[in-house]
Structures are given as C-alpha cells and as structure tokens.
Design a protein around this motif. Sequence first.
Motif, PDB file in Angstrom:
ATOM      1  N   ILE A  47    -113.250 -45.610  37.598  1.00 44.15           N
ATOM      2  CA  ILE A  47    -112.088 -46.495  37.741  1.00 44.15           C
ATOM      3  C   ILE A  47    -110.828 -45.759  37.272  1.00 44.15           C
ATOM      4  O   ILE A  47    -109.796 -45.771  37.942  1.00 44.15           O
ATOM      5  CB  ILE A  47    -112.292 -47.806  36.946  1.00 44.15           C
ATOM      6  CG1 ILE A  47    -113.327 -48.673  37.663  1.00 44.15           C
ATOM      7  CG2 ILE A  47    -110.973 -48.564  36.765  1.00 44.15           C
ATOM      8  CD1 ILE A  47    -113.818 -49.857  36.854  1.00 44.15           C
ATOM      9  N   CYS A  48    -110.926 -45.086  36.130  1.00 46.54           N
ATOM     10  CA  CYS A  48    -109.764 -44.355  35.609  1.00 46.54           C
ATOM     11  C   CYS A  48    -109.367 -43.241  36.578  1.00 46.54           C
ATOM     12  O   CYS A  48    -108.185 -43.019  36.836  1.00 46.54           O
ATOM     13  CB  CYS A  48    -110.069 -43.771  34.229  1.00 46.54           C
ATOM     14  SG  CYS A  48    -110.193 -45.027  32.950  1.00 46.54           S
ATOM     15  N   ARG A  49    -110.368 -42.559  37.131  1.00 48.23           N
ATOM     16  CA  ARG A  49    -110.089 -41.450  38.056  1.00 48.23           C
ATOM     17  C   ARG A  49    -109.436 -41.972  39.337  1.00 48.23           C
ATOM     18  O   ARG A  49    -108.413 -41.445  39.782  1.00 48.23           O
ATOM     19  CB  ARG A  49    -111.397 -40.732  38.383  1.00 48.23           C
ATOM     20  CG  ARG A  49    -111.235 -39.467  39.202  1.00 48.23           C
ATOM     21  CD  ARG A  49    -112.558 -38.696  39.281  1.00 48.23           C
ATOM     22  NE  ARG A  49    -113.686 -39.547  39.649  1.00 48.23           N
ATOM     23  CZ  ARG A  49    -113.959 -39.974  40.875  1.00 48.23           C
ATOM     24  NH1 ARG A  49    -113.157 -39.634  41.865  1.00 48.23           N
ATOM     25  NH2 ARG A  49    -115.001 -40.734  41.125  1.00 48.23           N
ATOM     26  N   VAL A  50    -109.991 -43.050  39.897  1.00 49.85           N
ATOM     27  CA  VAL A  50    -109.458 -43.617  41.139  1.00 49.85           C
ATOM     28  C   VAL A  50    -108.026 -44.107  40.912  1.00 49.85           C
ATOM     29  O   VAL A  50    -107.127 -43.848  41.699  1.00 49.85           O
ATOM     30  CB  VAL A  50    -110.359 -44.777  41.630  1.00 49.85           C
ATOM     31  CG1 VAL A  50    -109.676 -45.569  42.736  1.00 49.85           C
ATOM     32  CG2 VAL A  50    -111.698 -44.235  42.122  1.00 49.85           C
ATOM     33  N   GLU A  51    -107.811 -44.796  39.793  1.00 52.69           N
ATOM     34  CA  GLU A  51    -106.492 -45.381  39.557  1.00 52.69           C
ATOM     35  C   GLU A  51    -105.473 -44.314  39.142  1.00 52.69           C
ATOM     36  O   GLU A  51    -104.291 -44.460  39.392  1.00 52.69           O
ATOM     37  CB  GLU A  51    -106.603 -46.525  38.554  1.00 52.69           C
ATOM     38  CG  GLU A  51    -107.516 -47.608  39.125  1.00 52.69           C
ATOM     39  CD  GLU A  51    -107.348 -48.964  38.488  1.00 52.69           C
ATOM     40  OE1 GLU A  51    -106.477 -49.116  37.626  1.00 52.69           O
ATOM     41  OE2 GLU A  51    -108.110 -49.873  38.862  1.00 52.69           O
ATOM     42  N   THR A  52    -105.964 -43.231  38.538  1.00 51.97           N
ATOM     43  CA  THR A  52    -105.077 -42.122  38.220  1.00 51.97           C
ATOM     44  C   THR A  52    -104.600 -41.458  39.509  1.00 51.97           C
ATOM     45  O   THR A  52    -103.438 -41.096  39.653  1.00 51.97           O
ATOM     46  CB  THR A  52    -105.814 -41.074  37.355  1.00 51.97           C
ATOM     47  OG1 THR A  52    -106.197 -41.692  36.149  1.00 51.97           O
ATOM     48  CG2 THR A  52    -104.929 -39.898  37.045  1.00 51.97           C
ATOM     49  N   ALA A  53    -105.543 -41.304  40.452  1.00 49.47           N
ATOM     50  CA  ALA A  53    -105.198 -40.666  41.732  1.00 49.47           C
ATOM     51  C   ALA A  53    -104.129 -41.473  42.463  1.00 49.47           C
ATOM     52  O   ALA A  53    -103.280 -40.923  43.150  1.00 49.47           O
ATOM     53  CB  ALA A  53    -106.448 -40.523  42.588  1.00 49.47           C
ATOM     54  N   ALA A  59    -104.104 -36.403  33.039  1.00 50.20           N
ATOM     55  CA  ALA A  59    -103.858 -37.775  33.477  1.00 50.20           C
ATOM     56  C   ALA A  59    -104.512 -38.782  32.549  1.00 50.20           C
ATOM     57  O   ALA A  59    -104.100 -39.935  32.460  1.00 50.20           O
ATOM     58  CB  ALA A  59    -104.376 -37.947  34.899  1.00 50.20           C
ATOM     59  N   MET A  60    -105.537 -38.347  31.850  1.00 49.00           N
ATOM     60  CA  MET A  60    -106.275 -39.239  30.952  1.00 49.00           C
ATOM     61  C   MET A  60    -105.763 -39.125  29.508  1.00 49.00           C
ATOM     62  O   MET A  60    -106.490 -39.483  28.578  1.00 49.00           O
ATOM     63  CB  MET A  60    -107.764 -38.868  30.976  1.00 49.00           C
ATOM     64  CG  MET A  60    -108.383 -38.867  32.350  1.00 49.00           C
ATOM     65  SD  MET A  60    -109.218 -40.406  32.670  1.00 49.00           S
ATOM     66  CE  MET A  60    -110.260 -39.979  34.038  1.00 49.00           C
ATOM     67  N   ALA A  61    -104.551 -38.590  29.322  1.00 45.94           N
ATOM     68  CA  ALA A  61    -104.043 -38.292  27.976  1.00 45.94           C
ATOM     69  C   ALA A  61    -104.160 -39.481  27.017  1.00 45.94           C
ATOM     70  O   ALA A  61    -104.442 -39.304  25.833  1.00 45.94           O
ATOM     71  CB  ALA A  61    -102.606 -37.815  28.063  1.00 45.94           C
ATOM     72  N   ALA A  62    -103.995 -40.700  27.544  1.00 43.78           N
ATOM     73  CA  ALA A  62    -104.051 -41.881  26.681  1.00 43.78           C
ATOM     74  C   ALA A  62    -105.422 -42.054  26.041  1.00 43.78           C
ATOM     75  O   ALA A  62    -105.554 -42.722  25.015  1.00 43.78           O
ATOM     76  CB  ALA A  62    -103.706 -43.123  27.495  1.00 43.78           C
ATOM     77  N   LEU A  63    -106.435 -41.444  26.636  1.00 45.06           N
ATOM     78  CA  LEU A  63    -107.802 -41.623  26.137  1.00 45.06           C
ATOM     79  C   LEU A  63    -108.265 -40.465  25.248  1.00 45.06           C
ATOM     80  O   LEU A  63    -109.420 -40.439  24.821  1.00 45.06           O
ATOM     81  CB  LEU A  63    -108.775 -41.778  27.318  1.00 45.06           C
ATOM     82  CG  LEU A  63    -108.497 -42.959  28.262  1.00 45.06           C
ATOM     83  CD1 LEU A  63    -109.460 -42.935  29.440  1.00 45.06           C
ATOM     84  CD2 LEU A  63    -108.624 -44.286  27.511  1.00 45.06           C
ATOM     85  N   LEU A  64    -107.363 -39.520  24.971  1.00 44.56           N
ATOM     86  CA  LEU A  64    -107.760 -38.377  24.139  1.00 44.56           C
ATOM     87  C   LEU A  64    -108.027 -38.803  22.698  1.00 44.56           C
ATOM     88  O   LEU A  64    -107.285 -39.614  22.130  1.00 44.56           O
ATOM     89  CB  LEU A  64    -106.654 -37.320  24.136  1.00 44.56           C
ATOM     90  CG  LEU A  64    -106.524 -36.459  25.394  1.00 44.56           C
ATOM     91  CD1 LEU A  64    -105.282 -35.581  25.296  1.00 44.56           C
ATOM     92  CD2 LEU A  64    -107.767 -35.608  25.593  1.00 44.56           C
ATOM     93  N   THR A  72    -102.589 -47.832  36.706  1.00 42.19           N
ATOM     94  CA  THR A  72    -103.251 -46.822  35.888  1.00 42.19           C
ATOM     95  C   THR A  72    -103.168 -47.210  34.428  1.00 42.19           C
ATOM     96  O   THR A  72    -104.160 -47.230  33.718  1.00 42.19           O
ATOM     97  CB  THR A  72    -102.561 -45.449  36.091  1.00 42.19           C
ATOM     98  OG1 THR A  72    -102.635 -45.133  37.458  1.00 42.19           O
ATOM     99  CG2 THR A  72    -103.226 -44.392  35.269  1.00 42.19           C
ATOM    100  N   SER A  73    -101.967 -47.527  33.982  1.00 38.12           N
ATOM    101  CA  SER A  73    -101.822 -47.841  32.568  1.00 38.12           C
ATOM    102  C   SER A  73    -102.534 -49.144  32.228  1.00 38.12           C
ATOM    103  O   SER A  73    -102.999 -49.315  31.108  1.00 38.12           O
ATOM    104  CB  SER A  73    -100.351 -47.896  32.182  1.00 38.12           C
ATOM    105  OG  SER A  73     -99.709 -48.897  32.916  1.00 38.12           O
ATOM    106  N   ASP A  74    -102.639 -50.044  33.201  1.00 39.19           N
ATOM    107  CA  ASP A  74    -103.373 -51.288  32.949  1.00 39.19           C
ATOM    108  C   ASP A  74    -104.846 -50.982  32.679  1.00 39.19           C
ATOM    109  O   ASP A  74    -105.422 -51.481  31.706  1.00 39.19           O
ATOM    110  CB  ASP A  74    -103.254 -52.234  34.146  1.00 39.19           C
ATOM    111  CG  ASP A  74    -104.127 -53.472  33.983  1.00 39.19           C
ATOM    112  OD1 ASP A  74    -103.708 -54.376  33.243  1.00 39.19           O
ATOM    113  OD2 ASP A  74    -105.240 -53.500  34.544  1.00 39.19           O
ATOM    114  N   ALA A  75    -105.467 -50.172  33.517  1.00 44.51           N
ATOM    115  CA  ALA A  75    -106.886 -49.841  33.321  1.00 44.51           C
ATOM    116  C   ALA A  75    -107.075 -49.122  31.986  1.00 44.51           C
ATOM    117  O   ALA A  75    -107.993 -49.438  31.233  1.00 44.51           O
ATOM    118  CB  ALA A  75    -107.390 -48.967  34.467  1.00 44.51           C
TER     119      ALA A  75
END
Length: 353
Positions: A211-217, A103-108, A223-226
Amino acid sequence: MTGDAARPGFAIEIRERYGAVANGRWPVSVDPLPDELLSSWLHRLAVANGIAPRSFAGVLGLGERMWSPRLDLRLPRHVAGLLADQTGVPQEVVGAMTMSGCAMAALLLPLRDSTHRNRSTWMQYCPQCLATDDAPYFRRQWRLASRVSCFAHGCGLRDRCPACRAGIAAFDQGELVPQHFCVLCGFDLRAAPKASVKAAARRLERAIADICRVETAKGSAKTSDAFSRVLRMPVAADVRSGRTLTNLSTTARIRCFEALAAKPPDWLANDIDCAGAYRRWMIVAAGGHKVLIARFAKFLETHQGSPRRKRPPPVADRSALFTAYFGVMQRGNARASTRGNCNSIAGHSKSMS
Ligand SMILES: [Zn+2]
Ligand SMILES: [Zn+2]
C-alpha cells in the motif's frame, strides 16, 4: 588476533596517517550488495582496508558519534566524491545506498544510540540473512519501522543483540571485526535465535508495504494519509498506544501487527474515498498487491467468454460487502497457510465472483 577466540581479528591495524599510507585509491574496493545500506558498505570497506570502522570516520573527516548512520540520512557531496574517487564505485551508486530522499522517510527508525526496553533502535537485522550472506551486510529495508519480518525467511527481525541487549553499533567498532559481531559483547548475530511472527501478521506487513509503495508511486496527498495511519498503528492496536510505530522496539511492533491482523482493516481505510478504501481493503485481504493482481487475473480468465452471464451489479452496503469479502479471503488464506503455501491462488478465484 584480538584475543577473543569467538571473533576473528587481525594483528595489524593501520590507524594513523591513513591518507599518507594509502594515497591514490584505497588498496581494497568493496562492491555494494543488493539493497545494502551505505553505513554497512562503509563498515565493510573500512575493515577490508585494515582500519577499524570507528577510526574510518577520521579518514572521512568525520568525528561525530553514529557517523555512518548519519551519512545514511545525509551524505555531503564532498564525502560522496571522496568515496567514489577512492573506491572506483560511481558516485550515483554510492548515493543510492543512502536513505536520503527515500519516499518512505516518515517510516524510518530514529537514530538512537541508547537502548531502553520496548523502545526502537536505529537498525534491525535478520539473523538468517546474515548467516547466508557471503559478506554479512545490513539492508536498507531494515531501517523501516513498517518492517518486522524477513520476506525471504519468514522469521521476525531483531533489533538487539540477544546476549547483551545492545543495539547495532558497528560504527563504534574499534577493532578489525566484521559488523555481524556485537560491538559490546562480541556475540555473533548470525546465531541469534529465530523470532517468530504469525503468518497473518506477515501478510499484513506485506500488504502495508505494498500500500505504501503503490501510494508513494502515485505521489498524491493520500501518501501521507497511508503513512500517518501506519505510524498510528500502536493506537489502533492498543499496544503502547502513546507512541508512534517508529518509537517501538521490533518485539512491540510485532505485537502491533499481530493484534491488527486479527481485525478488519478499518483503521487503514475508514474516512477516505470509496476507491481508495476499496483498494486498501483488497490489498490487505489478498495479503499483498501481487497476490491481488494474480487473483484478479485468474478471475478474468475464469469469466472470459461468457458475456451473457454478465448481470448488473447488485446494490449493496459497501461496508457489509467488504466485511463479507474480507472474511472469505481470510478463511481462504488460512486454508492456504495450512497447506504451507500462503501465495496459492488455486481455489480462491471463485471468491472474486
Ligand atoms: Zn532473512
Ligand atoms: Zn552483545
């Protein structure tokens, strides 16, 4: 031995016709460790079976450079099947070590084989985690650009060998040497000097992770905004502003986090709906979601049983209210840090009123 006294090695290495030598299951299976990245497990598996990681790529029918980090991102079904058959580790467990579908792929951090000054490398590590591991291994969370410190040890992560400045390249290890030794110079990464990160920056890092985890859930467009705001952190912090977070070295990202920790989190919460902004402000001000929940619970506990004291909410300017609240929480956190316990909630519950 390899001839280098600083590095353990072995006299015998099987490189050729491995499939013929070890048909059926491979001689040694290695259990995946908590949050272990697939490539890390593969390097340990290779060495345990007497084959250098670079040669192990051939065993899996792969020939590309950075073969194992590529598998972290996309694991072909036939390779997953081969690994499961040869080790007895279920295929779904093997698949869970990859970052594919993350879910966090954008941050890899991008796969990058070369190291330029101030640019990211593909992998980070905590020297103290490696030092305390029975079998040193690399974690999935170290692949994220939004991570700059170790939550367990409170120190900064590193993305290079402190001796030769090379990035992690265990996939290219041509000898039977464990992955916590630099492939280029043999430096033991467990002995890397401690990198410091200010407490406020570590709090911000934890809040952003939450924040990323909560918004991913929630799985919404927010999600993409955060994530896009997190990626633009260097712009908000005015640190190497032409680049996104994923392109910066860990040292440069630590500077970003430290710069932004000293400011109110407008950069993270402006121009979104009131509830979303309020939630982000609260998580940042509390230093994480868990701390926020704990303070809220304490607040409710303190105020239960006195409904007559309930007053209508005062009309207040939202921005001014958040700024005042943020100030109170920051001062509270500073006092808690001084006492050596940044998670303490005692004494802060009144600030919720
Ligand atoms: Zn650690
Ligand atoms: Zn080195």
